[in-house]
Design a protein around this motif. Sequence first.
Motif, short mmCIF file in Angstrom:
data_model
loop_
_atom_site.label_atom_id
_atom_site.label_comp_id
_atom_site.label_asym_id
_atom_site.label_seq_id
_atom_site.Cartn_x
_atom_site.Cartn_y
_atom_site.Cartn_z
N SER A 1 0.82 -1.21 0.00
CA SER A 1 0.00 0.00 0.00
C SER A 1 0.85 1.26 0.00
N ASP A 2 0.47 2.22 -0.82
CA ASP A 2 1.17 3.51 -0.86
C ASP A 2 0.75 4.42 0.28
N SER A 3 -0.14 3.94 1.16
CA SER A 3 -0.59 4.77 2.27
C SER A 3 0.44 4.88 3.38
N CYS A 4 1.51 4.08 3.31
CA CYS A 4 2.50 4.04 4.38
C CYS A 4 3.67 4.97 4.13
N GLN A 5 3.41 6.22 3.87
CA GLN A 5 4.49 7.17 3.66
C GLN A 5 5.01 7.74 4.97
N CYS B 1 2.36 0.05 9.35
CA CYS B 1 3.26 0.11 8.21
C CYS B 1 4.57 -0.64 8.43
N TYR B 2 4.59 -1.58 9.38
CA TYR B 2 5.77 -2.39 9.63
C TYR B 2 5.42 -3.87 9.57
N LEU B 3 6.39 -4.66 9.17
CA LEU B 3 6.21 -6.09 9.01
C LEU B 3 7.12 -6.83 9.98
N LEU B 4 6.65 -7.95 10.51
CA LEU B 4 7.45 -8.81 11.35
C LEU B 4 7.54 -10.18 10.68
N ILE C 1 13.04 -10.64 11.79
CA ILE C 1 13.24 -9.37 11.09
C ILE C 1 12.01 -8.48 11.25
N VAL C 2 12.27 -7.22 11.55
CA VAL C 2 11.24 -6.18 11.53
C VAL C 2 11.64 -5.18 10.45
N ARG C 3 10.69 -4.79 9.62
CA ARG C 3 11.03 -3.77 8.62
C ARG C 3 9.78 -3.03 8.15
N SER C 4 10.00 -1.87 7.55
CA SER C 4 8.92 -1.10 6.97
C SER C 4 8.31 -1.87 5.80
N VAL C 5 7.05 -1.61 5.52
CA VAL C 5 6.44 -2.23 4.34
C VAL C 5 7.17 -1.70 3.10
N TRP C 6 7.02 -2.45 2.02
CA TRP C 6 7.86 -2.25 0.85
C TRP C 6 7.65 -0.91 0.17
N ALA C 7 6.48 -0.31 0.35
CA ALA C 7 6.20 0.96 -0.33
C ALA C 7 6.88 2.16 0.32
N VAL C 8 7.37 1.99 1.55
CA VAL C 8 8.01 3.12 2.24
C VAL C 8 9.33 3.44 1.56
N PRO C 9 9.56 4.69 1.19
CA PRO C 9 10.83 5.05 0.54
C PRO C 9 12.00 4.82 1.48
N VAL C 10 13.16 4.53 0.90
CA VAL C 10 14.32 4.15 1.69
C VAL C 10 14.69 5.22 2.71
#
Length: 609
Positions: free
Chosen positions: A337-341, A347-350, A360-369
């Motif tokens: 989702s592009d809503s996770c700016q 907006c995080y994945l485990l 691993i914990v990380r931001s969803v893939w749509a979040v810019p680096v």
Amino acid sequence: MLAVYGLLAVVMVAAGGIYLSETGAAATPCKWVNHERLARPCAVAEVWNGLRQEAEHAPDITSRNANISVTRNAEAEARQLWEKGFVPLGRNVDPWSFEVPVDWNADPFKDRNWRYQLHAWRMLDPLLGAWEQTADQGFLTDALRIILDWHEYHAVRGQKSEYEWYDMAVGLRAMKLAYLFQRAFEGDVQLDDAGKAKLIHLAWLHAQSLMDKRLLSKGNHGLFQLHGLLALCKVVPSIETCTGAQNFVKTEMQDLLLRQFSSEGVHLENSPEYHLFVYNTVKRFMDSGWYDQFDFIRDLMERVAQNRIWMVHPDKTIVTVGDSEPKPVTIDWPKSSDSCQGAKASCYLLQNFRDSGYAIVRSVWAVPVQKASMLFVMGMFFQTGHKLPDDLSFEWFDEGERILTNAGKYSYSNGPFRDYVTSTAAHNTVEIDGTTRKLTEATRYGSAIKDAKVMGETFLIRGTVPREEGIDHERLVLFRPQRWLAIVDVLQGDAPHQYTQWFHFAQQWRLENAEDDVSLVSSSGRTVLVRHLSGAQLVTSRGQKQPKPQGWVTESYGNMVDRQALGYTAGGRSVRLVTLFGFDASAVDEASVAVSRYAPDPLHAMSKH
């Protein structure tokens, strides 16, 4: 045991590898072929023609399926081999003067990886690539001159090289032999009868080695051995030692891959780089079409492919756990989702690879680096291959840059920096009594990840590891992305020990203040505050070389750069070490509250009773 060309060579297995032994019988190509498949004439020409006729039905051996690296500059690199010397691909070393005859037991850089690459015939890659690009037969002639010199050195003169039968090198050589056999059969290069006989003998020797299960690596090197055997025996199936090769490869490949990967599809050699490397290797092998009947490989590789995204940071550089380098990779993120700016809990994945040993914990893939976060926790020890003493270590990436990292592999050459990266003190974990435990089969523990969950906006990862001297080590990691990180270590033993909780910052972070809340500033201008709650003594180091290295990180293979290390040292039979990291004072205060809530002091509780 010396082997003399012109006598029947018999392969003998010894502790140091394979040796050739003379038998006193006259050796001809007839001795090296299967006469149930090939007619019996013993003259070189007849044996060669029989092999060539069979090879007409063989699949194409290409540079890709033979694992030959062809660059756009192959022709220039091929000429530089003779003008400047041999430099293995991807290695930052001086050229080694190269000419025939070759000193195959050379060790100019005291680097076992370099020696392996010499015996993997890596210098042939630019020669074969140059031939593909120019059709100049001279490049193939040079390649054959080199491998026949290898045969002369070992099989004719009976000289020994430490890496002559090194597992992965044998597999890679077998692929190149298959490639050159096909070129010779098709008339792309000319061989006299003596050269043909030596090539046939090389095929016999290599298939003999690769068909010996006792010599088959249980690690990723075994993949190259099996693929090399399959390639060679598809081109010259009537070589006597190729008998049964297809079934051997099918059985052993399945067994090997099931040891290499967990049921979750995670590579078990303790290094994210090798997850990517082995996936790319197996995919390249599968693209040959030789494994279409091996359904299990396709199914497993689909899971492995899906997990590649967890092995790299949001900036698409490899996580430096185990023998990994911070290399950039080309990979596509899944759609999300592009809503996770902005930063919000949804907006995080485990990802908990509990059976494998990563969390691993990380931001969803749509979040810019530039806004992305990632925490990678290591708790894997299934195999000794590429394992470093980084039990329960981790890497932290936030808002576009690495913050806390491990040392990386540096290189495989002997020396103080390799000793450093293979020490406990080079990683974000706890060192005991200033020493490093030797990693052996007996010290394997499988997966150390016991729990990974999210509570509101806080992620919790817990792992336990049996450490040296009978010490139990439990680590609790609490993490709120874009805010703070808390590390709680509890170590309990039967005798007093000195424990040091090490933390290593990425190279761009500089120590600004070491009083109260320690502060570090990045070249980007961002600040991280560090607060220790256990009263341990702080040790700081950057680019230290004596009495032993500390405060270094691998930038690329064989290239170390200085970086900031912090150590918190305390002694006792059992200790609890708590260190907090935050982007401002309020974030560190939040981390302290979270520790009180989720990680109450068990040692303090025990003391009350």
